[in-house]
Scaffold this motif. Sequence first.
Motif, PDB file in Angstrom:
ATOM      1  N   ILE A 177      36.113  39.669  41.941  1.00  0.00           N
ATOM      2  CA  ILE A 177      35.284  39.286  43.085  1.00  0.00           C
ATOM      3  C   ILE A 177      34.168  38.345  42.645  1.00  0.00           C
ATOM      4  CG2 ILE A 177      35.766  41.358  44.438  1.00  0.00           C
ATOM      5  CD1 ILE A 177      33.148  42.550  43.407  1.00  0.00           C
ATOM      6  N   GLU A 178      33.889  37.357  43.501  1.00  0.00           N
ATOM      7  CA  GLU A 178      32.744  36.498  43.260  1.00  0.00           C
ATOM      8  C   GLU A 178      31.498  37.269  43.696  1.00  0.00           C
ATOM      9  OE1 GLU A 178      30.844  32.199  44.539  1.00  0.00           O
ATOM     10  OE2 GLU A 178      31.588  33.628  46.010  1.00  0.00           O
ATOM     11  N   GLY A 232      33.890  48.881  50.871  1.00  0.00           N
ATOM     12  CA  GLY A 232      35.013  49.313  51.695  1.00  0.00           C
ATOM     13  C   GLY A 232      36.105  48.268  51.742  1.00  0.00           C
ATOM     14  N   TYR A 233      35.705  46.984  51.823  1.00  0.00           N
ATOM     15  CA  TYR A 233      36.695  45.905  51.842  1.00  0.00           C
ATOM     16  C   TYR A 233      37.502  45.892  50.543  1.00  0.00           C
ATOM     17  CZ  TYR A 233      38.642  41.263  51.210  1.00  0.00           C
ATOM     18  OH  TYR A 233      39.500  40.234  50.946  1.00  0.00           O
ATOM     19  N   CYS A 234      36.823  45.981  49.410  1.00  0.00           N
ATOM     20  CA  CYS A 234      37.526  45.922  48.123  1.00  0.00           C
ATOM     21  C   CYS A 234      38.490  47.093  47.966  1.00  0.00           C
ATOM     22  CB  CYS A 234      36.511  45.909  46.984  1.00  0.00           C
ATOM     23  SG  CYS A 234      35.606  44.356  46.831  1.00  0.00           S
ATOM     24  N   ARG A 235      38.073  48.254  48.411  1.00  0.00           N
ATOM     25  CA  ARG A 235      38.966  49.417  48.313  1.00  0.00           C
ATOM     26  C   ARG A 235      40.174  49.260  49.230  1.00  0.00           C
ATOM     27  NH1 ARG A 235      34.090  53.956  48.301  1.00  0.00           N
ATOM     28  NH2 ARG A 235      33.542  53.732  46.084  1.00  0.00           N
ATOM     29  N   GLY A 253      33.758  51.437  40.652  1.00  0.00           N
ATOM     30  CA  GLY A 253      34.211  52.270  41.755  1.00  0.00           C
ATOM     31  C   GLY A 253      34.592  51.493  42.995  1.00  0.00           C
ATOM     32  N   TRP A 254      34.663  50.189  42.890  1.00  0.00           N
ATOM     33  CA  TRP A 254      34.993  49.349  44.035  1.00  0.00           C
ATOM     34  C   TRP A 254      36.503  49.133  44.176  1.00  0.00           C
ATOM     35  CZ3 TRP A 254      31.315  44.904  45.679  1.00  0.00           C
ATOM     36  CH2 TRP A 254      29.980  45.325  45.600  1.00  0.00           C
ATOM     37  N   GLY A 255      37.257  49.488  43.162  1.00  0.00           N
ATOM     38  CA  GLY A 255      38.691  49.225  43.214  1.00  0.00           C
ATOM     39  C   GLY A 255      39.060  47.836  42.739  1.00  0.00           C
ATOM     40  N   VAL A 256      38.153  47.189  41.992  1.00  0.00           N
ATOM     41  CA  VAL A 256      38.421  45.841  41.495  1.00  0.00           C
ATOM     42  C   VAL A 256      38.314  45.845  39.970  1.00  0.00           C
ATOM     43  CG1 VAL A 256      37.583  44.769  43.612  1.00  0.00           C
ATOM     44  CG2 VAL A 256      36.011  45.083  41.683  1.00  0.00           C
TER      45      VAL A 256
END
Length: 767
Positions: A271-272, A254-257, A284-287
Amino acid sequence: MTPPRATYRFQFHKDFTFADAEALVPYLDDLGISHVYASPVTTAAPGSTHGYDVVDPTTINPELGGEAAFRSLVAALRARDMGIIIDIVPNHMGVAGDSNAWWQDVLMHGPDSAHAAVFDIDWRERVVLPVLGAPLSETLANGDLTLERDGARWTIVAYGEHRFPVRDADQDTADALPLAELLARQHYRLAYWRVANDELNWRRFFSINELAGVRIEDPAVFEKTHALYFRLHDEGLIDGVRVDHVDGLTDPIGYCRALRARLGDNAWIVIEKILAAGEPQPLGWGVDGTSGYDFMEQVASLLHDPAGAEPLGSLWEEISGRSASFEPEEFQARQDLLSWQFSGQLDACVAAFHAVAPEGITAAMLRRAIERLLWVFPVYRTYGPDAPASDAAIRAEARARVAELIPPGETHVVDLVLAWLAGDGPAETAEAVRRFQQLSAPIAAKAVEDTGFYRYGRLLSRNDVGFDAERMGITPGDFHALMEARARDVPHAMLTTATHDHKRGEDTRARLAAISAHPAAWRAAALAWLERDDGGVDDADRYMLFQTLVGAWPESGATADFVERVTAWQQKALREAKLRSSWEAPDEVYEAAAAALVEALPGDAEALALIARTVAMLDATAQDNALAQVLLRYTVPGVPDLYQGTEFADLSLVDPDNRRPVNYDARRVALAGDAPAKLRLIADLLRLRRDDPALFADGDYAPAQVDGPDAARLLAFERRHDGRVLRVAVALGGRRAGGDTRIVFASGHRTDAATLFGSEAIWYERG
C-alpha cells in the motif's frame, strides 16, 4: 505467498504501451527482474501520462493496447517465469471532460443515477462543477455557454469544448428555455473555478478538481470498481497489487482486509502509505507492507551526515531569513492550506461534528478545536476503534502539541474531538470522524510535501515524499534498528529509492546528501553563487536553485534540454511554495526573472565554472552514496523496486521530469557490454537474489559490531538463512575506514575495515 524477487516499475501511457514493455521482457530477464510493476492499467482520461485519473475501472486502457495486449505482455512474462504487479486506484476517479460515463450519468440523473453511490457527494445540493473562467452570470453574458444537439440529445457546452448532459426531463423543452433557467434545472451547478476550495460539495483528491473521491467503503462500490482486478487475479494474470493513496479511504484497514480476503493469501499486496517519524508499519492490515517511501527516507537519512545539520541550518537561516528548523514552515503551511484550499472541506467537517455535539458546544468552538488539531496533527490520519495500538500514542501527541493553542475554556472541546477519533463516541459520530480523517491526510500531504518542502531549503535532498525534513541524518545504529524491525514485521514490503512521485532522482539526492559531509566547502560555493547579480530574485530562491543545479548537473553541462528542465522545475517550485507566485495567480514577472537566471547559464563561463567545481568537490562522496543506496536496496529485508531507467544515473527532478522517456537501447547495450558501475552493481545483486531467493526473502538481519575511530560512519550487517549468509559493509559520507576499525559479524567472522574497502566505499560477499 512467494513475494516478488525484484520488481521493475513501468510508467504506461499512449507513447509507452504494453507492446513496448513486452519488447523489453528479455532485457528485464537478463537483468534479473522477476516482476513488472505497472502503473495503473485501467482506462484513464484520454492522453493521461500517468494513469491515476481512471475513468473506467472495469476495462484495461485501450491507449495502452487494451486487454489483448495486456494478456500478450503477461504471456511473455510467464514464458520466462516472470510476473506482473499492477497499481490500483481505489480512492478516486478522473471526472474531467466527458470521458467518465459513470460521472456523466450522475450529472444527468443526480442521486437517482445507478452510479450515484460510487462518488462521495453531499446531495443536499446540486453537484458543484467549478469549471468556468468567470462567474456564471458573466459567462452567460459573454456567450461562453451554448446549447448544442449531440446526436439525439441536448448538451450544454462551455467554451466550445466542455460538454455537460441535460437531464432527461428537460430534453423536450431544452431549446425553448432561457439557458440560465435550463441550467438551474440540472442536477449540477456550473460555477467559477475559484469557488472550488470553498463551495465544492464532493470529496476530491487533495485539491485536484478533476479527481472525485470514491465511496469504496460501500461493499457494492468495492465490488463494482474492483471486478476487473479480481478477474485478472483469478485468471492468473496478475500476482498482486499496489494500492494507491490508501489513507484517503474511509476505512483503510477494513479495505485492506477486504482486499486480502478477495485476492487470497497468494497475492502480494503493498500500500502507498506515508509513515510519519515514529509511525509504525501497518501491521494487522492484511497487507505485506508499504510501497517503500519509508525505506527511501530511511536510506536517505543514513546517507546524510547528522553533523551537517547545524552548519547547513545556520547557512539557510543566514541566507533566507527563515527558520533553520522545518517545524515553523510546516506549521505555517498547514495553516495556509487549511484556510486557502480546504475551507469547504473544513466547513463540512465542522458541520458534521456540530450535528452530533452535546448542547453548549458551538460550531465555532468545534472549528477552533478541529483547525488547531489539523495544524499540529503528527501523522496523516488515525483509524478509529479498529485501529492499531499506536493510534492512542498519536492522539496523545496531538493533544500535547495542541495544548498551547487551545483558547481559554475550550480544552473540553478538543478532548471531545479526540475521544470521538478514538471511537469513544456514539455511532452517530462516525460521519464526523470520517470527515476529519479524510481531511487530515490531504492537509498533511499538501502542506508538507507540496508547500513546506518548496519553502524550506536547508538541504533539498531532505525534502522528499515521506521524508522528515526536520532530521538531517541517522546513525548506523538507528538504521540497524529500523532494518531489524523491517525483518521482523514486514519482510516482504517494497524497497524503493525512486518513484513516479519523487521530488528529486535518487542520484540527485545522493549528490546533495554529500553536502552534509562537506558543509564548509559548500558554504563557500553557495555564498559565491549568491554574490552574483540576483536579477531581482530572492536569495532563498536563488539558493534553492543553486542546490538544484548542482544536484541534477549532467555530464553534458548546461544544454538546452537541461535549461528547459530546470526552468520547468523552478516554475513549479515557485508556484507550489505559494510565497511569490502560485498556480492560482502566477506572478509572471517574478517567474521570468527567476527563469532568466537559468537561461543565462550556457553563456556564463563564471557560473558554469563554479557549478563544475562544486560538483567535482562533491563527486567522490556522491558516487559512494549512489552505490550505497543501491547496495542497501537490494540486500536489506524487502522486495527491491527499480524505477524505470534508473539503472543509469537518475539525476531527475520532480514530475513530469521524472517520467521522461527512457533510452532502453543504451541500457541493453550497456548490460551486455561495459556497464557503468551502478548498472553493474544492480545486475550483480539481482544475480545473487536469483541464485538464492530464500536468503533474501526469509533471511534475518543481523547488525555487525563495529569498533574504532570510524565506527560512527560505518554500517555492516549479515543476512542469514539456513546456513547461508551474505555480508555487507558500507563506509558512509565518502570516508574510507582505516585498519584500526574492526568489524565483527554476527556469525563470528572478523575483519578490519581497511581490508574491505578499495576504490569504492561498499563491500559485500556471500559466505
